[in-house]
Write a protein that holds these residues in place. Structure first.
Motif, mmCIF file in Angstrom:
data_model
loop_
_atom_site.group_PDB
_atom_site.id
_atom_site.type_symbol
_atom_site.label_atom_id
_atom_site.label_comp_id
_atom_site.label_asym_id
_atom_site.label_seq_id
_atom_site.Cartn_x
_atom_site.Cartn_y
_atom_site.Cartn_z
ATOM 1 N N ASP A 123 -6.935 -17.745 -39.670
ATOM 2 C CA ASP A 123 -7.751 -18.776 -40.336
ATOM 3 C C ASP A 123 -7.311 -20.169 -39.894
ATOM 4 N N LYS A 124 -6.005 -20.374 -39.888
ATOM 5 C CA LYS A 124 -5.466 -21.701 -39.542
ATOM 6 C C LYS A 124 -5.732 -22.024 -38.075
ATOM 7 N N ILE A 125 -5.589 -21.021 -37.214
ATOM 8 C CA ILE A 125 -5.802 -21.242 -35.780
ATOM 9 C C ILE A 125 -7.254 -21.653 -35.517
ATOM 10 N N LEU A 152 1.605 -25.420 -37.658
ATOM 11 C CA LEU A 152 0.202 -25.113 -37.959
ATOM 12 C C LEU A 152 -0.148 -25.542 -39.387
ATOM 13 N N ASP A 153 0.770 -25.320 -40.319
ATOM 14 C CA ASP A 153 0.516 -25.708 -41.712
ATOM 15 C C ASP A 153 0.353 -27.223 -41.849
ATOM 16 N N ALA A 154 1.199 -27.973 -41.157
ATOM 17 C CA ALA A 154 1.092 -29.436 -41.215
ATOM 18 C C ALA A 154 -0.234 -29.888 -40.611
ATOM 19 N N GLY A 155 -0.707 -29.160 -39.596
ATOM 20 C CA GLY A 155 -2.005 -29.470 -38.995
ATOM 21 C C GLY A 155 -3.143 -29.257 -39.981
ATOM 22 N N VAL A 156 -3.079 -28.150 -40.717
ATOM 23 C CA VAL A 156 -4.116 -27.869 -41.733
ATOM 24 C C VAL A 156 -4.154 -29.015 -42.753
ATOM 25 N N ALA A 157 -2.995 -29.449 -43.199
ATOM 26 C CA ALA A 157 -2.917 -30.559 -44.158
ATOM 27 C C ALA A 157 -3.499 -31.832 -43.533
#
Ligand SMILES: [Fe+2]
Ligand SMILES: [Fe+2]
Length: 189
Positions: A123-125, A152-157
């Protein structure tokens, strides 16, 4: 749970999209491979996720509204528009027309327009590949790419912060799931 190979999907996605959008989904597939490599994820599955994410983006409103009825999806969807539908409802066309019944891929398509509190690596990718593919050129693209390469998590944020800020500035409604995603990834709730 299965999905056809990229080469089989290619002509079907090609005929569903304008040249410009087709080039966007090719680049999103390529960027998804890059993010998969950085995050030890299956690169071919990531490429397919990036490639199919906007398959339904050029469908008519009527097609989406009929599909919401036909599949008995959440009736509240009818209060929104194709910017939301092409992910959540688009997954139905992808299952039926592209013969993809892999729920992980379908969920990545569903979530790419809204984000979500719970997001898998795929999902994140797909969410980030859509936002950062090399044709994208908004202010701070390079910063966003670096943040996402690092985490990847920081990118989603980062993306949620960027996209919701833009919606607020433009006096646009925010889909409730996006607000929940923002509270989770940015607000720590
Ligand atoms: Fe999209
Ligand atoms: Fe897209």
């Amino acid at each position: 749970m299965s999905y056809p190979k990229y080469d089989v999907l290619y002509p079907k996605v090609r005929q569903a999209l304008s040249q410009e959008r087709f080039e966007h989904v090719i680049r999103a597939g390529e960027y998804a491979v890059h993010l998969a490599e950085l995050n030890d994820y299956d690169t071919e599955k990531a490429r397919i996720g990036g490639f199919i994410h906007d398959y339904a983006k050029e469908r008519s409103d009527k097609d989406f509204l009929n599909e919401i009825d036909k599949k008995k999806l959440d009736p509240d969807l009818k209060n929104w528009d194709s910017s939301i539908w092409h992910g959540i409802v688009g997954a139905e066309f992808i299952r039926d027309e592209l013969r993809i019944d892999d729920e992980e891929l379908l969920n990545a398509v569903r979530r790419h327009t809204t984000g979500d509190v719970q997001m898998t690596t795929l999902d994140k990718i797909v969410f980030m590949a859509d936002f950062l593919e090399l044709g994208r050129n908004f202010s701070d693209t390079d910063v966003a790419r670096q943040v996402t390469d690092d985490s990847l998590d920081a990118g989603v944020a980062w993306q949620l912060q960027f996209s919701l800020s833009r919606l607020v500035r433009n006096h646009r409604a925010i889909y409730p799931k996006s607000l929940l995603a923002y509270n989770h990834w940015v607000g720590g709730k």
